[in-house]
Design an enzyme around this catalytic site. Sequence first.
Site, mmCIF file in Angstrom:
data_model
loop_
_atom_site.group_PDB
_atom_site.id
_atom_site.type_symbol
_atom_site.label_atom_id
_atom_site.label_comp_id
_atom_site.label_asym_id
_atom_site.label_seq_id
_atom_site.Cartn_x
_atom_site.Cartn_y
_atom_site.Cartn_z
ATOM 1 C CB SER A 140 -0.884 0.018 1.245
ATOM 2 O OG SER A 140 -1.590 1.231 1.340
ATOM 3 C CE1 TYR A 153 -4.182 -2.026 5.138
ATOM 4 C CE2 TYR A 153 -3.032 -0.045 4.428
ATOM 5 C CZ TYR A 153 -3.776 -1.167 4.130
ATOM 6 O OH TYR A 153 -4.108 -1.438 2.818
#
Length: 242
Positions: A140, A153
Site C-alpha cells: 500500500s 496498517y
Amino acid sequence: MKYALVTGGSRGIGRAVCLQLADAGYPVLINYASNREAAEETQRQVEARGGKAELLPFNVASPEEVDKAIDDWSESHPDSYIAVLVNNAGIRRDAMMVFMQTEQWNEVINTNLNGFFYVTRRLLKYMLTKRFGRIINIVSLSGLKGLPGQTNYSATKAAVIGATKALAQEAGARKVTVNAVAPGFIATDMTKDMDENTLKTMIPIGRFGTPEEVASLVGFLASEQAAYITGEVISINGGLYT
Ligand code: NAI
C-alpha cells in the site's frame, strides 16, 4: 499443471486478480476466510469467461489452517503446484495511535504480515524445487508514505515491502520472482467509508483507481515477460505519491 492462488480472492482487488490470472490461462485457487457466497461469485465469474477456479478456504492468520488447506490440496493434486501466489488478503483497523487498542494492532499484524509469512513459506519450497514462481504482495501507499490513523496498517505494509526485497534475493537463482504492488486509493469495500469526493482532489489523475487496474499490473508481474523484474515495489496510485 501450474495454479495461481489469490488470498482474499472473494471480492475487491482479489476478485479482479482472479479474473485476470484466469484470463492469462492459470487455473485459479480462490482463497477466502468466511464469505463463501462472495468466493462462489468470483468462481462463477471466472468460469463465465472460460476459466477454471477452485475454492480454497482458510484464514491466512492461522498457520494451522494454512498448512492443512495446502497439504490437502497438494495431496489431491499430485501433478500440480502453485506457481503464482498473490498475497492480497488484508484488513484495516484504523485509529490514532494514542487510542489504538492492542487487539487493533494485533489483528492487523496477524492478517497482513503474519498471513503473508504463513502462506508464502508454505508454497515457496514447491516454487524453488520447480524452478519457477511468481510471488506478488499487495502492499500500500500507506506502507511507503505512512498515513495518519494507520500506524498498524502502515507497519505491516512496510514490513512486507522489506520481506519482498529480502526474499527476492533468496529466491532469484531459482527463477522465483518476488515483487510488491502498492496501490493508492482503490474503489473497493475497504475504502467505501472514505470520502472519495474530497480525497480525489489530492490525486493528480482525479479519481480512485479500479480493482481491474491493479489486477492488470499483477497480471503483468505474473507473466513470463516479467521474468527480469524482482524485488521491486510498483506504485499504482494515480500520481498521488511517486
Ligand atoms: P477488501 O476488504 O474488499 O478485500 C480484502 C479481502 O481480504 C477480502 O476478500 C477478505 O475476505 C480477505 N481477508 C481479510 N482477512 C482475511 C483472512 N484472515 N484470511 C483470508 N482472507 C482474508 O479490500 P481490497 O481493497 O480488495 O484489499 C485487497 C488488498 O489491497 C489488501 O491487502 C489491502 O490492504 C490492499 N490495498 C487496498 C487499497 C484500497 O484502496 N482498496 C489500497 C492499498 C492497498
